[in-house]
Design a protein around this motif. Sequence first.
Motif, PDB file in Angstrom:
ATOM      1  N   UNK A   1      94.606  12.648  65.357  1.00 26.44           N
ATOM      2  CA  UNK A   1      95.162  11.402  64.695  1.00 26.44           C
ATOM      3  C   UNK A   1      94.130  10.396  64.999  1.00 26.44           C
ATOM      4  N   UNK A   2      94.729   9.157  64.948  1.00 22.20           N
ATOM      5  CA  UNK A   2      94.006   7.989  65.194  1.00 22.20           C
ATOM      6  C   UNK A   2      93.050   8.147  66.401  1.00 22.20           C
ATOM      7  N   UNK A   3      91.642   7.738  66.440  1.00 26.30           N
ATOM      8  CA  UNK A   3      90.836   8.064  67.450  1.00 26.30           C
ATOM      9  C   UNK A   3      91.479   7.181  68.631  1.00 26.30           C
ATOM     10  N   UNK A   4      91.163   7.859  69.839  1.00 24.48           N
ATOM     11  CA  UNK A   4      91.435   7.051  70.864  1.00 24.48           C
ATOM     12  C   UNK A   4      90.802   5.916  71.043  1.00 24.48           C
ATOM     13  N   UNK A   5      89.557   5.827  70.767  1.00 29.92           N
ATOM     14  CA  UNK A   5      88.699   4.584  70.968  1.00 29.92           C
ATOM     15  C   UNK A   5      89.545   3.369  70.083  1.00 29.92           C
ATOM     16  N   UNK A   6      90.146   3.697  69.217  1.00 30.02           N
ATOM     17  CA  UNK A   6      90.660   2.480  68.140  1.00 30.02           C
ATOM     18  C   UNK A   6      92.227   2.369  68.382  1.00 30.02           C
ATOM     19  N   UNK A   7      92.741   3.096  69.172  1.00 38.67           N
ATOM     20  CA  UNK A   7      94.329   3.054  69.262  1.00 38.67           C
ATOM     21  C   UNK A   7      94.653   1.681  69.877  1.00 38.67           C
ATOM     22  N   UNK A   8      95.572   1.178  69.429  1.00 37.02           N
ATOM     23  CA  UNK A   8      96.167  -0.174  70.267  1.00 37.02           C
ATOM     24  C   UNK A   8      96.340   0.002  71.645  1.00 37.02           C
ATOM     25  N   UNK A   9      95.972  -0.915  72.357  1.00 36.50           N
ATOM     26  CA  UNK A   9      95.851  -0.604  73.598  1.00 36.50           C
ATOM     27  C   UNK A   9      97.397  -1.096  74.347  1.00 36.50           C
ATOM     28  N   UNK A  10      97.943  -1.866  73.519  1.00 34.90           N
ATOM     29  CA  UNK A  10      99.490  -2.198  73.928  1.00 34.90           C
ATOM     30  C   UNK A  10     100.254  -0.843  73.803  1.00 34.90           C
ATOM     31  N   UNK A  11     100.089  -0.122  72.681  1.00 31.97           N
ATOM     32  CA  UNK A  11     100.877   0.971  72.360  1.00 31.97           C
ATOM     33  C   UNK A  11     100.333   2.008  73.610  1.00 31.97           C
ATOM     34  N   UNK A  12      99.052   2.305  73.795  1.00 28.71           N
ATOM     35  CA  UNK A  12      98.666   2.998  75.129  1.00 28.71           C
ATOM     36  C   UNK A  12      99.459   2.890  76.451  1.00 28.71           C
ATOM     37  N   UNK A  13      99.599   1.308  76.626  1.00 32.43           N
ATOM     38  CA  UNK A  13     100.133   1.248  77.988  1.00 32.43           C
ATOM     39  C   UNK A  13     101.858   1.595  77.801  1.00 32.43           C
TER      40      UNK A  13
ATOM     41  N   UNK B   1     103.285   3.998  76.055  1.00 30.47           N
ATOM     42  CA  UNK B   1     103.488   5.181  76.128  1.00 30.47           C
ATOM     43  C   UNK B   1     102.554   6.178  76.921  1.00 30.47           C
ATOM     44  N   UNK B   2     102.419   5.793  78.091  1.00 29.63           N
ATOM     45  CA  UNK B   2     101.611   6.160  79.161  1.00 29.63           C
ATOM     46  C   UNK B   2     101.862   7.811  79.286  1.00 29.63           C
ATOM     47  N   UNK B   3     103.110   7.975  79.149  1.00 28.51           N
ATOM     48  CA  UNK B   3     103.404   9.488  79.430  1.00 28.51           C
ATOM     49  C   UNK B   3     103.250  10.369  78.394  1.00 28.51           C
ATOM     50  N   UNK B   4     102.726   9.715  76.975  1.00 29.87           N
ATOM     51  CA  UNK B   4     102.519  10.577  75.788  1.00 29.87           C
ATOM     52  C   UNK B   4     101.495   9.668  75.139  1.00 29.87           C
ATOM     53  N   UNK B   5     100.344   9.213  75.734  1.00 34.21           N
ATOM     54  CA  UNK B   5      99.638   8.146  75.152  1.00 34.21           C
ATOM     55  C   UNK B   5      99.075   8.520  73.705  1.00 34.21           C
ATOM     56  N   UNK B   6      98.978   9.795  73.421  1.00 33.46           N
ATOM     57  CA  UNK B   6      98.254  10.169  72.258  1.00 33.46           C
ATOM     58  C   UNK B   6      99.413  10.079  71.012  1.00 33.46           C
ATOM     59  N   UNK B   7     100.644   9.593  71.291  1.00 35.88           N
ATOM     60  CA  UNK B   7     101.344   9.367  70.191  1.00 35.88           C
ATOM     61  C   UNK B   7     101.685  10.770  69.368  1.00 35.88           C
ATOM     62  N   UNK B   8     101.391  10.693  67.970  1.00 36.38           N
ATOM     63  CA  UNK B   8     101.910  11.966  67.027  1.00 36.38           C
ATOM     64  C   UNK B   8     100.501  12.923  67.062  1.00 36.38           C
ATOM     65  N   UNK B   9      99.479  12.784  67.826  1.00 36.20           N
ATOM     66  CA  UNK B   9      98.388  13.688  67.599  1.00 36.20           C
ATOM     67  C   UNK B   9      99.021  15.111  67.882  1.00 36.20           C
TER      68      UNK B   9
END
Length: 549
Positions: A385-397, A399-407
């Motif tokens: 999906x969206x590159x880990x390097x470009x993912x919104x940091x707030x979204x990563x924080x 969704x820490x149990x599922x940080x990769x979202x819809x990947x």
Amino acid sequence: MTKFRYRQSVVLAILLVAMAAHAQVRPPDAADTAMLNRIWLEGTNNSRVMEHLSWISDVFGPRIPGSPAYNQAAAWAVKRFTELGLSGAAIEPAGEFGLGWSYEYVSAHMTAPSYMPIVAYPRPWTGSTKGKIVGTPVLAVISSKADMDKYKGKLKGSIVLVKEPRPVHPNFNAPATRLDDKGLKEIEETPIPVKPAKRGEEGEAGGLKWEELEEFFRTEEVGCLVEGSSASRSDFGTVKVDAYGGNGKDHVTRGQSPRIIVVAEQYNRICRILDLGVPVTLEIEVRTTIYDQDTQGYNVTAEIPGTDKKDELVMLGGHLDSWTGGTGAVDDASGCAVAMEALRILKAIGVKPRRTIRAAFWNGEEEGFYGSRGYVVRHFGDTDGQSLAKMDFEALEKNWRNPLGDSKKILAKPEYAKLAGYFNYDNGSGRIRGIYIQENFAVRPIFEAWMKPLKDLGVTTIALQGTDGTDHLPFDYVGLPGFQFIQDPLDYFPGLHHTNQDVFDHAVPEDLVQSAVVMAYFVYQTAMREEMLPRKPLSIPIEIPIKGK
């Protein structure tokens, strides 16, 4: 051969056989106490950890990514690693970061109704004043579009106080603490949280987006924005200086108005005088620089090559960047100094690790793990999906149990299968007391065995739950074994974290010496283990490339 010498030879042969038999039955994850002893002696008798720390924090000072100070610190790290005999010391790109920034001068004074020198720091990525500004400040707290309409056309060239004064209360807690048995047990038994704490302490005001506020102040051509230090932990003359108010957009937004953060008590005094109807005169000058010729971030790496498993890797590190209030000594020059010292120890005692041991100094941790995220993507793999390097940091924080979202899967690179583990150090300068294992049940018995001889050093605790906010997370996000140590809190909170008191004097030498010894021991054990550290299962599959394709 005499009968005596014959008997002596027989006895020696029996001893050798017995020793060999003992070695064969030695548990695979037993602690190598002989090596620990060597690491301890070298690390305590010849430590250079405080020298490393002084160079990074005292000489180069605060290190915003892309600034001259950061670049100079990175170049020094390559030189120092090389001098210590490490291999392959280099600066390598970590991916797109944004704008570099530094400040060269700040001066703030109250000149009427009486004189007061003001302790002030520019907020990162904000602009310069147009020379020295002298005037009466205006308290203009803008939290809605109605407030914007109220002050529109009235703030040009003004010194604007942007926040209401904040009460300051006595602190009845000890300024510094160590973890006792009760505190360690609480960490060990803390249940897995349902959601993480929100990163940062500021964000949108009254429904206004940060970009809207910045655009309003820029359009109004304010002279300088002034705010009191926001966190209660920064009372008693301490200033908290970071840039979380931009929600990750600070370092990519050009043309921000000049803004300074001042001691809460001084800010409150100015506001109280204005409330009394007495005119106040402030004198402010700020000079900052934006660097935009190279918007890439850069990490520093160096290593001890492995032997029979040299294509496999053990990593350790901390982040080289810092905020600008202090000199980033405990956050996180300490982590870099500990990692550098751990490699120095292993190199000095002539260790020949089976796996390659690589240290990394990360870029842009404070803005959202830019360096470590970029490294993981560059070396180990990314998502579909969206590159880990470009993912919104707030979204990563969030969704820490599922940080990769819809990947749907992780697109691994060949090196993905070769990382044995990564160990991070970034919770101040307190000594190591244990380790967070990020819900990786399989590593518990391994670390328990390694930690048995560390009991005398105070290393006793394994916490199942994960911890957030450090550079081990990008590794963990994609299923790689990444760990952060449990450290004594000392005075990291309330007094040092992101404040102007984050300086060399508040780093504890004996703690950093212990930490470097423990770090060296952990990476050595990982490098010598027959198997790599086990990985926890992911909720999405991993696509590993076929060799040669």
